[in-house]
Design a protein around this motif. Structure first.
Motif, mmCIF file in Angstrom:
data_model
loop_
_atom_site.group_PDB
_atom_site.id
_atom_site.type_symbol
_atom_site.label_atom_id
_atom_site.label_comp_id
_atom_site.label_asym_id
_atom_site.label_seq_id
_atom_site.Cartn_x
_atom_site.Cartn_y
_atom_site.Cartn_z
ATOM 1 N N ILE A 1 0.866 -1.176 0.000
ATOM 2 C CA ILE A 1 0.000 0.000 0.000
ATOM 3 C C ILE A 1 0.902 1.225 0.000
ATOM 4 O O ILE A 1 1.584 1.491 0.993
ATOM 5 C CB ILE A 1 -0.923 0.032 1.239
ATOM 6 C CG1 ILE A 1 -1.750 -1.251 1.330
ATOM 7 C CG2 ILE A 1 -1.834 1.255 1.188
ATOM 8 C CD1 ILE A 1 -2.516 -1.406 2.626
ATOM 9 N N ALA B 1 -1.243 6.631 -0.780
ATOM 10 C CA ALA B 1 -2.601 6.072 -0.746
ATOM 11 C C ALA B 1 -3.126 6.085 0.689
ATOM 12 O O ALA B 1 -4.289 6.434 0.929
ATOM 13 C CB ALA B 1 -2.614 4.655 -1.314
ATOM 14 N N TYR C 1 -4.030 9.633 1.541
ATOM 15 C CA TYR C 1 -5.264 10.013 0.863
ATOM 16 C C TYR C 1 -6.475 9.451 1.610
ATOM 17 O O TYR C 1 -7.457 10.153 1.851
ATOM 18 C CB TYR C 1 -5.261 9.519 -0.589
ATOM 19 C CG TYR C 1 -6.539 9.865 -1.315
ATOM 20 C CD1 TYR C 1 -6.686 11.103 -1.917
ATOM 21 C CD2 TYR C 1 -7.602 8.978 -1.343
ATOM 22 C CE1 TYR C 1 -7.871 11.448 -2.554
ATOM 23 C CE2 TYR C 1 -8.791 9.316 -1.973
ATOM 24 C CZ TYR C 1 -8.926 10.544 -2.580
ATOM 25 O OH TYR C 1 -10.090 10.880 -3.195
ATOM 26 N N THR D 1 -13.978 6.536 -2.626
ATOM 27 C CA THR D 1 -12.902 6.470 -3.610
ATOM 28 C C THR D 1 -12.405 5.043 -3.765
ATOM 29 O O THR D 1 -12.066 4.391 -2.778
ATOM 30 C CB THR D 1 -11.724 7.374 -3.199
ATOM 31 O OG1 THR D 1 -12.199 8.716 -3.033
ATOM 32 C CG2 THR D 1 -10.619 7.360 -4.237
ATOM 33 N N ILE E 1 -9.462 2.791 -5.115
ATOM 34 C CA ILE E 1 -8.048 2.946 -5.421
ATOM 35 C C ILE E 1 -7.551 1.676 -6.109
ATOM 36 O O ILE E 1 -7.834 0.569 -5.652
ATOM 37 C CB ILE E 1 -7.217 3.236 -4.155
ATOM 38 C CG1 ILE E 1 -7.670 4.565 -3.530
ATOM 39 C CG2 ILE E 1 -5.721 3.267 -4.477
ATOM 40 C CD1 ILE E 1 -6.940 4.939 -2.245
ATOM 41 N N TYR F 1 -4.589 -0.573 -6.697
ATOM 42 C CA TYR F 1 -3.311 -0.881 -6.047
ATOM 43 C C TYR F 1 -2.515 -1.861 -6.901
ATOM 44 O O TYR F 1 -3.090 -2.774 -7.496
ATOM 45 C CB TYR F 1 -3.552 -1.539 -4.682
ATOM 46 C CG TYR F 1 -4.264 -0.670 -3.690
ATOM 47 C CD1 TYR F 1 -3.560 0.179 -2.841
ATOM 48 C CD2 TYR F 1 -5.653 -0.693 -3.584
ATOM 49 C CE1 TYR F 1 -4.217 0.974 -1.916
ATOM 50 C CE2 TYR F 1 -6.310 0.104 -2.656
ATOM 51 C CZ TYR F 1 -5.589 0.932 -1.832
ATOM 52 O OH TYR F 1 -6.245 1.718 -0.919
ATOM 53 N N LYS G 1 -5.424 5.723 -9.217
ATOM 54 C CA LYS G 1 -4.463 4.623 -9.305
ATOM 55 C C LYS G 1 -3.118 5.080 -8.768
ATOM 56 O O LYS G 1 -2.650 6.171 -9.108
ATOM 57 C CB LYS G 1 -4.316 4.166 -10.760
ATOM 58 C CG LYS G 1 -3.379 2.998 -10.938
ATOM 59 C CD LYS G 1 -3.351 2.526 -12.381
ATOM 60 C CE LYS G 1 -2.490 1.285 -12.505
ATOM 61 N NZ LYS G 1 -2.564 0.699 -13.856
ATOM 62 N N PHE G 2 -2.542 4.258 -7.912
ATOM 63 C CA PHE G 2 -1.201 4.502 -7.406
ATOM 64 C C PHE G 2 -0.269 3.448 -7.969
ATOM 65 O O PHE G 2 -0.613 2.266 -7.992
ATOM 66 C CB PHE G 2 -1.160 4.419 -5.872
ATOM 67 C CG PHE G 2 -1.762 5.606 -5.197
ATOM 68 C CD1 PHE G 2 -1.011 6.747 -4.943
ATOM 69 C CD2 PHE G 2 -3.090 5.603 -4.799
ATOM 70 C CE1 PHE G 2 -1.567 7.849 -4.323
ATOM 71 C CE2 PHE G 2 -3.658 6.703 -4.171
ATOM 72 C CZ PHE G 2 -2.895 7.826 -3.928
ATOM 73 N N VAL H 1 0.269 9.142 -8.444
ATOM 74 C CA VAL H 1 -1.169 8.996 -8.562
ATOM 75 C C VAL H 1 -1.669 9.415 -9.937
ATOM 76 O O VAL H 1 -1.129 10.326 -10.548
ATOM 77 C CB VAL H 1 -1.914 9.803 -7.460
ATOM 78 C CG1 VAL H 1 -1.713 11.283 -7.651
ATOM 79 C CG2 VAL H 1 -3.388 9.457 -7.429
#
Length: 187
Positions: free
Chosen positions: A70, A74, A77, A85, A87, A89, A175-176, A182
């Motif tokens: 992680i 993220a 955020y 949201t 995300i 990963y 998206k990270f 990001v």
């Protein structure tokens, strides 16, 4: 609500499909660790299985079981936002292989609604959450807009918020990458 949780758990544990209210739009759900159940979602939505699906988790602890890494941005955020949201990963793990994108990533949202929190707590595994529509069709903003094909295609419809006519919208998607960079996919 307790009856709806028990009925939903029975469906999820049987590798069947659930139609349920989330913190955004109504979702088609199933056990995110079951390849068989995930395949049923793709079939119902008439969606190419190369397009990954979103899944819901209860909290950061559950999230950490299903992604290898992680990114710190993220985490920051998630601490700062109240907005639903999703995300994406990198490096998914312990999930159905047909749920994971070709690049190994997974889209996950920590859902804060009472129903989803209780269901995720009792199920103790992630749940698929994809909009309740046939692929390519508009996302229903209220329960009444859900197509008959979807209603008939799931094994159980949660009997909560079915009469709610407040319009909803899909979550933000970001998206990270592994370096913590990001990218906004949907705002």
């Amino acid at each position: 609500m307790k009856i709806e949780i028990l009925n939903s758990l029975e469906v999820l544990n049987s590798k069947k499909l659930l139609l349920y209210p989330t913190d955004t739009v109504w979702g088609i759900g199933c056990d995110a660790t079951s390849k068989t159940a995930v395949k049923k979602v793709y079939q119902l939505k008439q969606r190419d299985d190369s397009k990954a699906l979103v899944c819901l988790v209860k909290d950061l602890n559950m999230l950490s079981k299903y992604v290898k890494y992680i990114p710190d941005p993220a985490l920051e955020y998630l601490k700062q936002t109240d907005r639903p949201t999703t995300i994406i990963y990198p490096k998914a793990q312990n999930l159905a292989k047909n749920l994971i994108a070709e690049d190994g990533s997974i889209a996950i949202r920590i859902c804060q609604t009472e129903f989803c929190q209780l269901l995720l707590h009792d199920f103790n595994k992630p749940i698929v959450s994809t909009s309740a529509n046939i692929s390519g069709q508009p996302t229903p903003k209220v329960f009444a807009e859900i197509q008959d094909e979807i209603l008939k295609g799931v094994d159980y419809v949660v009997n909560l918020q079915n009469q709610n006519n407040s319009e909803t919208k899909p979550s933000r998607i970001i998206k990270f990458d592994e370096q913590g960079q990001v990218q906004i996919i949907r705002d």
